[in-house]
Design an enzyme around this catalytic site. Sequence first.
Site, PDB file in Angstrom:
ATOM      1  N   HIS A 107       0.860  -1.176   0.000  1.00 19.61           N
ATOM      2  CA  HIS A 107       0.000   0.000   0.000  1.00 19.61           C
ATOM      3  C   HIS A 107       0.903   1.235   0.000  1.00 19.61           C
ATOM      4  O   HIS A 107       0.651   2.205   0.711  1.00 19.61           O
ATOM      5  CB  HIS A 107      -0.921  -0.011   1.220  1.00 19.61           C
ATOM      6  N   ASP A 138      11.472   2.955 -19.230  1.00 23.41           N
ATOM      7  CA  ASP A 138      12.521   1.947 -19.081  1.00 23.41           C
ATOM      8  C   ASP A 138      11.999   0.650 -18.479  1.00 23.41           C
ATOM      9  O   ASP A 138      12.580  -0.415 -18.681  1.00 23.41           O
ATOM     10  CB  ASP A 138      13.642   2.477 -18.177  1.00 23.41           C
ATOM     11  N   TYR A 146      20.864  -2.491 -23.810  1.00 20.45           N
ATOM     12  CA  TYR A 146      21.267  -1.822 -22.571  1.00 20.45           C
ATOM     13  C   TYR A 146      21.940  -2.824 -21.616  1.00 20.45           C
ATOM     14  O   TYR A 146      21.467  -3.955 -21.489  1.00 20.45           O
ATOM     15  CB  TYR A 146      20.038  -1.201 -21.906  1.00 20.45           C
TER      16      TYR A 146
END
Length: 231
Positions: free
Chosen positions: A97, A120, A229
Site C-alpha cells: 500500500h 525503461d 542496454y
Amino acid sequence: MMFEELKQEAYEANMLLPRYGLVTFTWGNVSAIDRAEGVFAIKPSGVPYEELKPSDMVIMNMSGERVEGGYKPSSDTPTHLVLYRAFSDIGGIVHTHSSFATSWAQSGRDIPCYGTTHADYFYGDIPCLRCLDKEEIDSAYEENTGHLIVNEFGRMGIEYEAMQACLCKNHGPFCWGKSATDAVNTAVVLEEVAKMAFRTELINSKAAPAPGELQDKHYLRKHGKDAYYGQ
C-alpha cells in the site's frame, strides 16, 4: 523442514519492503514460487516485519493448501495463487500500500508515461483496474482480485511480461517479476514513477505523455530480442 531456500528467498524479499519504505506496519507481502515443486512461500498474515524469520514463511501448494508453516498465510494468498496459475513465467509477486501508487489507485487513474524513467520499466501507462463489485467482494474477495487482474489484462490486450504492475482501484498496487527480488524492484520503481507523475502534474497540469517513439526506444533498448542496454 523443507523448502528452506524458498523460504529464505521469500523472507529476504519481504525484508526489502520496509528497507525501501514501501510498507507501514504490516501493509504488504511478497511471495516466491518454486515451479518445479509446485509450491510458493509467502509472508504470514499480520506478523510485524521486525519479528519475521525465514522459518515463519508459509509454504502453499498450487491447490491453495498450506503445506508447511505454523502461521496462517497472508490474507492476499488467493490473489497470488490466481496470478501464479495465469502468469506462467513469473517467479515472485508483491503487494503493498505504498503511498504514491496507492494514491493513484484511490483516484482511479492510470499512471501516464510522462518520461523515460517510466518507459525503461513499463511498456505504456500503468493501468488502474476497476473496483470489484459487491458480489465479487462478498463471495471471494482476494481470489476475485486475482481474477480481475488476469481478466482485465486479457481484455485490454496487455502482456504481463511488458507491464509487470497494476493498480486495483480503491485498493493498491500488485507487482510481479522473474523472482521475488525482481518483483520488489518493480514495486520500488512503481512507487518512484507514481511519485514523479504526481509531481509532473503538480508542476504542469497540462503535461502530455512522452512521445510514443521515445517510450518505445527506452523500453525496447532494455527488453526484448534487440535489447542492448547493460552488459
